[in-house]
Design an enzyme around this catalytic site. Structure first.
Site, PDB file in Angstrom:
ATOM      1  N   LYS A 194      26.482  35.932  -4.036  1.00  0.00           N
ATOM      2  CA  LYS A 194      25.023  36.040  -4.142  1.00  0.00           C
ATOM      3  C   LYS A 194      24.616  37.263  -4.977  1.00  0.00           C
ATOM      4  CE  LYS A 194      24.177  32.603  -1.158  1.00  0.00           C
ATOM      5  NZ  LYS A 194      25.483  32.175  -0.639  1.00  0.00           N
TER       6      LYS A 194
HETATM    7  C1  LIG Z   1      25.919  30.949  -0.208  1.00  0.00           C
HETATM    8  C2  LIG Z   1      27.392  30.788  -0.137  1.00  0.00           C
HETATM    9  C3  LIG Z   1      28.007  29.556  -0.425  1.00  0.00           C
HETATM   10  C4  LIG Z   1      27.220  28.323  -0.766  1.00  0.00           C
HETATM   11  O1  LIG Z   1      26.576  28.428  -2.012  1.00  0.00           O
HETATM   12  P1  LIG Z   1      25.341  27.465  -2.378  1.00  0.00           P
HETATM   13  O2  LIG Z   1      24.853  27.946  -3.681  1.00  0.00           O
HETATM   14  O3  LIG Z   1      24.361  27.644  -1.267  1.00  0.00           O
HETATM   15  O4  LIG Z   1      25.889  26.092  -2.417  1.00  0.00           O
HETATM   16  C5  LIG Z   1      29.391  29.502  -0.405  1.00  0.00           C
HETATM   17  N1  LIG Z   1      30.125  30.574  -0.077  1.00  0.00           N
HETATM   18  C6  LIG Z   1      29.559  31.755   0.214  1.00  0.00           C
HETATM   19  C7  LIG Z   1      30.443  32.899   0.585  1.00  0.00           C
HETATM   20  C8  LIG Z   1      28.190  31.909   0.194  1.00  0.00           C
HETATM   21  O5  LIG Z   1      27.630  33.098   0.472  1.00  0.00           O
END
Ligand SMILES: *Cc1c(COP(=O)(O)O)cnc(C)c1O
Length: 493
Positions: free
Chosen positions: A110
């Site tokens: 993120k």
């Molecule tokens: C948010 C997240 C995901 C999923 O990603 P999306 O974009 O919501 O599909 C997968 N792994 C981790 C560690 C995340 O923080």
């Protein structure tokens, strides 16, 4: 080029307006009127560093940002906050390339987008002469929350309120959030799951009475969730970058297709890979990996999305999602950008929890493959990968790696593959160590982090050391029905 809403094609916004608004008033998501083609050759891209790649990819989507504005945002985002100069390194293990997206401040992918979103947003506010204080309202399945807090903490003209499912995130994830100090931040636990948090947040975005009240008091909502196009666009860059690196290192030839496998929850990360493919990046299959909440796996079988099922709490909590918001952007494309039809599908989802695009499904069927891995598969993958190579992956990345193994077994596909490695194993040390050896099950969380550091032979990231001693400053927990009141209290209206 312009941005329109997936539920109302009469809307036409510039990129900066779309970033600033976050979500369309009709509840739809903003989408570009066309997906631009890569403006540089793959060979040229292979010579670029991360920032230059990011600029090349983002400039055509964020078309009304000047070069100076966009480069300044990129410079402020991808700096020493990342603990590696490459920003997103590729690690080879067992012939697969793990694209490590967790070297930012909060050690999850993120950070790749949330390091830049505050800059894109404050630039957008300036460009559009908005004099309102921006209130970022965010629902998190664990990682967005902290990454958004880190991005917006102390940013003048903004405040941020994060809702997370109490009991639905890892210990480290929760501690990271509730120890956030800056006075423009607020973290609130919700007695519900992520879907409850996200649905309520979307509802607040569409609450016109609330918006009017806020505007009168000098506030305006925006979103840090991947429903904001300003989150999605920066994510496209690292897939292009990864391809460039593979080419530069001679691991693929110019134009050779690769697979991209993504552990998926809200469908933001893999949608960014889909955009990269449609910009002209040579991609064979986009492998969408789910955990036990495998609503997307079922969807990719025949085009029926059905969230009517038990919500399962797993060891990959950031993927514990049954309503994958960003899928709406793909559905909209599939059905020929028909806003009315899309709106009706999303209404079905809201009222009946299900919709079908069986008739138009052909358009995506060949581009995506759905797979899933439960804890037995993914924990076995963590263990075997560690034992064979010494490389330790987190539980989300493990869902992708185990899903990829299943895909290869089923198809025999030998295309070179990049797996999005979405979090540092330190964020999920308990589950990771439990997978490697059940003997660790009884240890305390920070003890496990020390053990993991020795096991993986990797230094403990700064993000973990930060929370060892930080005091908890947010301890509010509310019912889902009280989320609106919590927002109003926070901004004093
Ligand atoms: C948010 C997240 C995901 C999923 O990603 P999306 O974009 O919501 O599909 C997968 N792994 C981790 C560690 C995340 O923080």
């Amino acid at each position: 080029m312009f941005y329109t809403s997936t539920r109302d094609n009469s809307i036409k916004l510039t990129a900066s307006e779309a970033v600033l608004k976050g979500l369309s008033d009709d509840g739809g998501l903003f989408v570009p009127s066309e997906i631009p083609s890569l403006s540089k050759s793959l060979k040229e891209i292979s010579e670029m560093d991360y920032k230059e790649t990011a600029y090349t990819v983002m400039k055509d989507f964020l078309f009304d940002y000047t070069e100076e504005e966009l480069r300044s945002c990129i410079d402020k985002a991808y700096d020493a906050k990342f603990d590696t100069e490459e920003i997103a390194p590729l690690v080879e293990a067992e012939g697969v390339y793990y694209l490590e997206l967790f070297h930012g401040k909060t050690i999850a992918f993120k950070d790749m987008a949330l390091s830049i979103l505050p800059h894109l947003l404050t630039t957008a506010a300036k460009k559009n002469k908005s004099d309102k204080e921006i209130v970022i309202l965010t629902a998190t399945s664990g990682d967005t929350g902290k990454a958004a807090l880190a991005g917006f903490a102390g940013v003048p003209g903004t405040r941020i309120i994060v809702f997370y499912p109490k009991g639905g995130v890892s210990k480290v994830q929760e501690l990271q959030m509730v120890t956030q100090k800056e006075s423009n931040t607020k973290v609130i636990g919700v007695k519900g799951n992520f879907d409850d948090c996200q649905s309520k947040v979307k509802e607040l975005f569409n609450d016109s009475a609330l918006k009017e009240q806020m505007a009168a008091a000098g506030f305006q909502f925006s979103s840090a969730n991947s429903i904001n196009i300003g989150r999605l666009v920066p994510q496209i860059a690292y897939y292009v970058y990864a391809y460039g690196k593979l080419l530069k290192e001679g691991r693929i030839t110019d134009g050779e297709k690769i697979n991209i496998c993504v552990p998926t929850g809200n469908f933001g990360n893999i949608l960014a890979a889909f955009y990269a493919k449609n910009m002209g990046l040579p991609v064979n299959k986009l492998i969408c990996a789910s955990n036990d909440n495998k609503v997307l796996f079922d969807f990719f079988k025949e085009g029926v999305y059905d969230k009517n099922r038990e919500f399962i709490l797993t060891d990959s909590p950031s993927m514990d999602i049954l309503i994958s918001s960003n899928l709406e952007r793909l559905i909209y494309l599939c059905i020929g950008c028909d806003d009315k039809a899309n709106k009706s599908l999303m209404e079905h989802l809201k009222t009946d929890g299900v919709y079908s695009i069986k008739e138009s499904f052909g358009k995506v069927k060949d581009q995506f493959v759905g797979e899933y891995a439960d804890w037995a598969d993914s924990s076995a993958k963590i263990k075997s990968l560690y034992e064979k190579t010494g490389y330790v992956i987190d539980t989300h990345t493990a869902v992708a790696a185990a899903s990829y193994d299943k895909y290869v077994k089923a198809t025999g596909d030998t295309t070179k593959t990049v797996i999005a490695s979405t979090a540092s194993p330190f964020k999920f040390a308990r589950s990771v160590m439990k997978a490697i050896d059940p003997v660790y099950a009884g240890e305390e969380d920070f003890k496990l982090i020390d053990i993991l550091s020795k096991t993986a032979n990797v230094e403990i990231p700064g993000a973990i050391n930060e929370i060892r001693t930080s005091p908890v400053v947010h301890d509010t927990v509310v019912e889902i029905s009280d989320m609106k009141k919590a927002v109003m209290d926070n901004i004093g209206i």
